[in-house]
Design an enzyme around this catalytic site. Structure first.
Site, PDB file in Angstrom:
ATOM      1  N   LEU A 137       1.583  62.201  34.353  1.00 39.48           N
ATOM      2  CA  LEU A 137       0.740  60.998  34.783  1.00 39.48           C
ATOM      3  C   LEU A 137       0.648  61.370  36.186  1.00 39.48           C
ATOM      4  CD1 LEU A 137      -0.033  58.063  34.558  1.00 39.48           C
ATOM      5  CD2 LEU A 137       2.200  57.590  35.159  1.00 39.48           C
TER       6      LEU A 137
ATOM      7  N   LYS B 238      16.629  54.016  35.624  1.00 42.52           N
ATOM      8  CA  LYS B 238      15.410  53.162  36.017  1.00 42.52           C
ATOM      9  C   LYS B 238      15.820  51.624  36.173  1.00 42.52           C
ATOM     10  CE  LYS B 238      12.360  56.213  35.330  1.00 42.52           C
ATOM     11  NZ  LYS B 238      11.279  56.717  36.301  1.00 42.52           N
TER      12      LYS B 238
ATOM     13  N   ASN C 148       6.479  58.555  41.671  1.00 41.10           N
ATOM     14  CA  ASN C 148       6.290  59.082  40.220  1.00 41.10           C
ATOM     15  C   ASN C 148       7.263  60.034  39.766  1.00 41.10           C
ATOM     16  OD1 ASN C 148       4.558  59.735  37.613  1.00 41.10           O
ATOM     17  ND2 ASN C 148       4.461  61.882  38.575  1.00 41.10           N
TER      18      ASN C 148
ATOM     19  N   THR D 171       2.487  62.848  26.988  1.00 40.59           N
ATOM     20  CA  THR D 171       2.887  64.042  27.985  1.00 40.59           C
ATOM     21  C   THR D 171       4.173  65.088  27.764  1.00 40.59           C
ATOM     22  OG1 THR D 171       4.375  62.673  29.209  1.00 40.59           O
ATOM     23  CG2 THR D 171       2.032  62.502  29.849  1.00 40.59           C
TER      24      THR D 171
ATOM     25  N   TYR E 172      19.288  57.645  31.680  1.00 37.92           N
ATOM     26  CA  TYR E 172      17.649  57.606  32.309  1.00 37.92           C
ATOM     27  C   TYR E 172      17.433  56.087  32.229  1.00 37.92           C
ATOM     28  CZ  TYR E 172      12.712  57.792  31.856  1.00 37.92           C
ATOM     29  OH  TYR E 172      11.264  57.390  32.185  1.00 37.92           O
TER      30      TYR E 172
END
Length: 243
Positions: free
Chosen positions: A13, A169, A85, A200, A165
């Site tokens: 991305l 976030k 990002n 991706t 993870y």
């Protein structure tokens, strides 16, 4: 012309955002840990010249943050958009954590891995924002876009996997919502965006969303942000995500 800084710009991305901002005529500062190895970015630089500046940046290193800031400040007196990002997902490219850690069930969790993921995905974006705040304040109505995930939603979390993870976030959301409250006094708008499950290296081949579509939506959303949306958690299509 906007001045845009994108972290983790060497693939996925981040690379697509870089490409689309360049195509519309903006100047992009593309940050990556190893610019000399970022062949896709080098190809874009050969095509766009000084419109694209490659910036060496390890978001977990204070010395690297300082050096990256100087590189950008030498080229511009303001930043209109910061896109946080860069991030890692255990067992996927960009993470030093082994592939056997991607399920992260109870009994497999380790302190060192937790700190690595939290440091990169949560603390890193906060410190990048802090470092580049002077250039953001110098712009008119700058935007800070921090890429989050639906896995960071406490309300939506229902699986017993991706402990680190998901937590990273959620922590990033809190950091950047706090930033929104303070930076909002300078006219800066800070939002968290779930970019969707993209096809991706990190998202995998099973994902249905092309990164080009997500990038296009993120850019459009960033352009249209209003002050009342400061501190929001949104999808790449502009819909609210439950906290």
């Amino acid at each position: 012309m906007k001045r845009v800084l994108i972290t983790g710009a060497n693939r996925g991305l981040g690379l697509e955002l870089t490409r689309q901002y360049l195509e519309r005529g903006d100047q992009v500062f593309a940050a990556t840990r190893q610019p000399a190895e970022a062949t896709d970015l080098q190809a874009l630089q050969a095509q766009h010249g000084d419109q694209l500046v490659l910036v060496g940046l390890d978001i977990t290193s204070s010395a690297s943050l300082t050096a990256a800031y100087q590189t950008v400040a030498d080229r511009t007196d303001r930043l209109d958009i910061l896109i946080n990002n860069a991030g890692i997902l255990p067992g996927h490219p960009g993470s030093d954590i082994g592939a056997d850690s991607d399920t992260q069930h109870l009994g497999q969790l380790r302190y060192e891995e937790a700190m690595q993921v939290l440091g990169t995905n949560a603390v890193g974006p906060l410190l990048v924002t802090q470092q580049f705040l002077p250039l953001l304040r110098a712009a008119h109505r700058a935007r800070i876009v921090s890429l989050s995930s639906g896995l960071g939603s406490l309300e939506l979390k229902a699986s017993g996997t991706h402990y680190h993870y998901s937590a990273s976030k959620a922590a990033m959301n809190m950091y950047m919502r706090t930033v929104a409250a303070e930076a909002g006094h300078y006219g800066i708008i800070s939002v968290m965006i779930d970019p969707g499950w993209m096809r991706t290296a990190m998202g995998g081949e099973g994902a249905s969303l092309p990164p080009a579509d997500s990038a296009r939506g993120i850019i459009r959303l960033t352009d249209q942000l209003h002050a009342e949306e400061n501190g929001s958690f949104l999808t790449w299509q502009g819909k609210s995500v439950p906290w």
